[in-house]
Design a protein around this motif. Structure first.
Motif, mmCIF file in Angstrom:
data_model
loop_
_atom_site.group_PDB
_atom_site.id
_atom_site.type_symbol
_atom_site.label_atom_id
_atom_site.label_comp_id
_atom_site.label_asym_id
_atom_site.label_seq_id
_atom_site.Cartn_x
_atom_site.Cartn_y
_atom_site.Cartn_z
ATOM 1 N N TYR A 79 -58.711 -5.577 37.590
ATOM 2 C CA TYR A 79 -60.171 -5.406 37.535
ATOM 3 C C TYR A 79 -60.783 -4.798 38.789
ATOM 4 C CZ TYR A 79 -59.661 -8.562 33.582
ATOM 5 O OH TYR A 79 -59.270 -9.135 32.391
ATOM 6 N N GLY A 80 -60.038 -4.757 39.885
ATOM 7 C CA GLY A 80 -60.602 -4.324 41.150
ATOM 8 C C GLY A 80 -61.234 -5.513 41.864
ATOM 9 N N TYR A 81 -61.969 -5.215 42.915
ATOM 10 C CA TYR A 81 -62.641 -6.269 43.682
ATOM 11 C C TYR A 81 -63.954 -6.597 42.979
ATOM 12 C CZ TYR A 81 -59.164 -5.579 47.276
ATOM 13 O OH TYR A 81 -57.977 -5.501 47.955
ATOM 14 N N VAL A 82 -63.836 -7.318 41.882
ATOM 15 C CA VAL A 82 -64.954 -7.613 40.991
ATOM 16 C C VAL A 82 -65.056 -9.127 40.818
ATOM 17 C CG1 VAL A 82 -65.758 -7.355 38.610
ATOM 18 C CG2 VAL A 82 -64.749 -5.416 39.794
ATOM 19 N N CYS A 83 -66.276 -9.642 40.884
ATOM 20 C CA CYS A 83 -66.522 -11.074 40.735
ATOM 21 C C CYS A 83 -66.003 -11.583 39.390
ATOM 22 C CB CYS A 83 -68.018 -11.355 40.862
ATOM 23 S SG CYS A 83 -68.457 -13.090 40.574
ATOM 24 N N TYR A 84 -65.250 -12.652 39.437
ATOM 25 C CA TYR A 84 -64.688 -13.279 38.237
ATOM 26 C C TYR A 84 -65.787 -13.751 37.290
ATOM 27 C CZ TYR A 84 -62.207 -16.810 35.475
ATOM 28 O OH TYR A 84 -61.689 -17.571 34.453
ATOM 29 N N TYR A 85 -66.894 -14.264 37.834
ATOM 30 C CA TYR A 85 -67.959 -14.852 37.020
ATOM 31 C C TYR A 85 -68.966 -13.833 36.491
ATOM 32 C CZ TYR A 85 -66.355 -19.180 39.271
ATOM 33 O OH TYR A 85 -65.601 -20.225 39.724
ATOM 34 N N THR A 86 -69.236 -12.774 37.278
ATOM 35 C CA THR A 86 -70.349 -11.873 36.935
ATOM 36 C C THR A 86 -69.949 -10.432 36.672
ATOM 37 O OG1 THR A 86 -70.777 -11.268 39.234
ATOM 38 C CG2 THR A 86 -71.937 -13.216 38.372
ATOM 39 N N GLY A 87 -68.758 -10.023 37.113
ATOM 40 C CA GLY A 87 -68.351 -8.630 36.959
ATOM 41 C C GLY A 87 -68.953 -7.700 37.998
ATOM 42 N N LYS A 96 -56.588 -23.270 40.651
ATOM 43 C CA LYS A 96 -57.351 -22.176 40.025
ATOM 44 C C LYS A 96 -58.353 -21.650 41.043
ATOM 45 C CE LYS A 96 -58.936 -19.619 36.622
ATOM 46 N NZ LYS A 96 -58.278 -18.506 36.044
ATOM 47 N N ILE A 97 -57.988 -20.544 41.686
ATOM 48 C CA ILE A 97 -58.833 -19.883 42.679
ATOM 49 C C ILE A 97 -59.201 -18.521 42.113
ATOM 50 C CG2 ILE A 97 -58.953 -18.987 45.045
ATOM 51 C CD1 ILE A 97 -58.546 -21.985 45.028
ATOM 52 N N VAL A 98 -60.475 -18.149 42.250
ATOM 53 C CA VAL A 98 -60.933 -16.844 41.779
ATOM 54 C C VAL A 98 -61.730 -16.167 42.888
ATOM 55 C CG1 VAL A 98 -61.007 -17.552 39.352
ATOM 56 C CG2 VAL A 98 -63.060 -17.800 40.767
ATOM 57 N N ILE A 99 -61.973 -14.857 42.727
ATOM 58 C CA ILE A 99 -62.826 -14.169 43.692
ATOM 59 C C ILE A 99 -64.241 -14.086 43.116
ATOM 60 C CG2 ILE A 99 -60.963 -12.918 44.811
ATOM 61 C CD1 ILE A 99 -61.767 -10.415 43.241
ATOM 62 N N THR A 100 -65.203 -14.248 44.001
ATOM 63 C CA THR A 100 -66.607 -14.211 43.610
ATOM 64 C C THR A 100 -67.426 -13.711 44.789
ATOM 65 O OG1 THR A 100 -68.396 -15.499 42.592
ATOM 66 C CG2 THR A 100 -67.083 -16.610 44.275
ATOM 67 N N SER A 101 -68.724 -13.580 44.596
ATOM 68 C CA SER A 101 -69.597 -13.136 45.686
ATOM 69 C C SER A 101 -70.042 -14.341 46.516
ATOM 70 C CB SER A 101 -70.830 -12.421 45.129
ATOM 71 O OG SER A 101 -71.587 -13.304 44.321
ATOM 72 N N ALA A 102 -70.374 -14.077 47.766
ATOM 73 C CA ALA A 102 -70.804 -15.142 48.668
ATOM 74 C C ALA A 102 -72.025 -15.872 48.116
ATOM 75 C CB ALA A 102 -71.102 -14.552 50.050
ATOM 76 N N TRP A 103 -73.007 -15.122 47.594
ATOM 77 C CA TRP A 103 -74.226 -15.785 47.109
ATOM 78 C C TRP A 103 -73.956 -16.650 45.889
ATOM 79 C CZ3 TRP A 103 -76.514 -15.282 42.341
ATOM 80 C CH2 TRP A 103 -76.136 -14.197 41.553
ATOM 81 N N LEU A 104 -73.095 -16.196 44.979
ATOM 82 C CA LEU A 104 -72.808 -16.993 43.800
ATOM 83 C C LEU A 104 -71.995 -18.225 44.178
ATOM 84 C CD1 LEU A 104 -73.037 -16.332 40.449
ATOM 85 C CD2 LEU A 104 -70.687 -16.975 40.841
ATOM 86 N N ASN A 105 -71.060 -18.074 45.090
ATOM 87 C CA ASN A 105 -70.270 -19.211 45.554
ATOM 88 C C ASN A 105 -71.172 -20.258 46.191
ATOM 89 O OD1 ASN A 105 -67.827 -20.551 45.859
ATOM 90 N ND2 ASN A 105 -67.403 -19.625 47.835
ATOM 91 N N GLU A 106 -72.164 -19.805 46.932
ATOM 92 C CA GLU A 106 -73.132 -20.728 47.550
ATOM 93 C C GLU A 106 -73.950 -21.442 46.477
ATOM 94 O OE1 GLU A 106 -74.904 -22.620 50.770
ATOM 95 O OE2 GLU A 106 -73.268 -21.181 50.856
ATOM 96 N N GLU A 136 -48.142 -18.722 44.066
ATOM 97 C CA GLU A 136 -48.586 -18.565 42.677
ATOM 98 C C GLU A 136 -50.054 -18.123 42.616
ATOM 99 O OE1 GLU A 136 -49.150 -21.269 38.633
ATOM 100 O OE2 GLU A 136 -48.217 -22.153 40.392
ATOM 101 N N ILE A 137 -50.893 -18.741 43.420
ATOM 102 C CA ILE A 137 -52.315 -18.376 43.461
ATOM 103 C C ILE A 137 -52.488 -16.977 44.042
ATOM 104 C CG2 ILE A 137 -54.548 -18.923 44.536
ATOM 105 C CD1 ILE A 137 -53.734 -20.758 42.169
ATOM 106 N N ARG A 138 -51.764 -16.664 45.117
ATOM 107 C CA ARG A 138 -51.855 -15.323 45.708
ATOM 108 C C ARG A 138 -51.446 -14.267 44.691
ATOM 109 N NH1 ARG A 138 -49.643 -18.028 50.233
ATOM 110 N NH2 ARG A 138 -47.597 -17.127 49.882
ATOM 111 N N ASN A 139 -50.359 -14.503 43.976
ATOM 112 C CA ASN A 139 -49.901 -13.544 42.967
ATOM 113 C C ASN A 139 -50.917 -13.390 41.834
ATOM 114 O OD1 ASN A 139 -47.543 -13.060 44.378
ATOM 115 N ND2 ASN A 139 -46.362 -14.577 43.215
ATOM 116 N N ALA A 140 -51.476 -14.496 41.384
ATOM 117 C CA ALA A 140 -52.475 -14.438 40.302
ATOM 118 C C ALA A 140 -53.729 -13.688 40.753
ATOM 119 C CB ALA A 140 -52.838 -15.849 39.843
ATOM 120 N N THR A 141 -54.119 -13.899 42.004
ATOM 121 C CA THR A 141 -55.312 -13.215 42.528
ATOM 122 C C THR A 141 -55.056 -11.718 42.638
ATOM 123 O OG1 THR A 141 -55.944 -15.212 43.715
ATOM 124 C CG2 THR A 141 -56.979 -13.150 44.417
ATOM 125 N N TRP A 142 -53.902 -11.340 43.181
ATOM 126 C CA TRP A 142 -53.582 -9.909 43.278
ATOM 127 C C TRP A 142 -53.465 -9.271 41.894
ATOM 128 C CZ3 TRP A 142 -54.952 -7.141 47.009
ATOM 129 C CH2 TRP A 142 -54.892 -7.587 48.313
#
Length: 105
Positions: A21-29, A55-65, A9-15
Motif C-alpha cells: 500500500y505504500g506509506y499509507v495510514c492503516y485506518y484512513t488511507g 498487531k502493530i499498524v502504521i498510522t498518522s501522528a494525529w490519529l494515533n493521538e 513477525e511484526i516487522r515483516n508484516a509491516t513491511w
C-alpha cells in the motif's frame, strides 16, 4: 524498520503492508509523511489493541493521538457516536473502555 521493540513477525508484516500500500495510514488511507516529525501526518506505529505487541499498524501522528488507549472498535464506535450527535442529534451513550488508563486527579 530495525527497531528491536517489534518482533521479526511484526516487522515483516509491516513491511509487507508498506510494499503493498505504500506509506499509507492503516485506518484512513491517508499518505503518511516519513520525514517531518512535526507534521500531523507523520508515520507512527499503533497497537490496534493497546499494549498488545502482536498487531502493530502504521498510522498518522494525529490519529494515533486521538485513538489513545482505545481499541480500534472502541475508537470507531466513538467516532460514529460523535458524528451521529453532531449531525443527527443522537445522544451519546457512555461506554466503558477496556484499556482506559488514567491517573485520578
Amino acid at each position: 524498520m530495525s527497531d528491536e521493540r517489534f518482533s521479526s513477525e511484526i516487522r515483516n508484516a509491516t513491511w509487507k503492508y508498506i510494499r503493498k500500500y505504500g506509506y499509507v495510514c492503516y485506518y484512513t488511507g491517508i499518505e503518511l509523511d516519513v520525514f517531518d516529525e512535526s507534521d500531523p501526518y507523520f508515520l507512527e506505529f499503533d497497537h490496534v489493541v493497546p499494549g498488545n505487541p502482536r498487531k502493530i499498524v502504521i498510522t498518522s501522528a494525529w490519529l494515533n493521538e486521538l485513538k489513545g488507549d482505545l481499541t480500534f472498535k472502541e475508537f470507531k464506535g466513538s467516532v460514529v457516536q460523535l458524528y451521529n450527535y453532531w449531525f443527527k442529534g443522537t445522544k451519546i451513550k457512555k461506554k466503558k473502555f477496556r484499556y482506559w488508563y488514567r491517573l485520578d486527579p
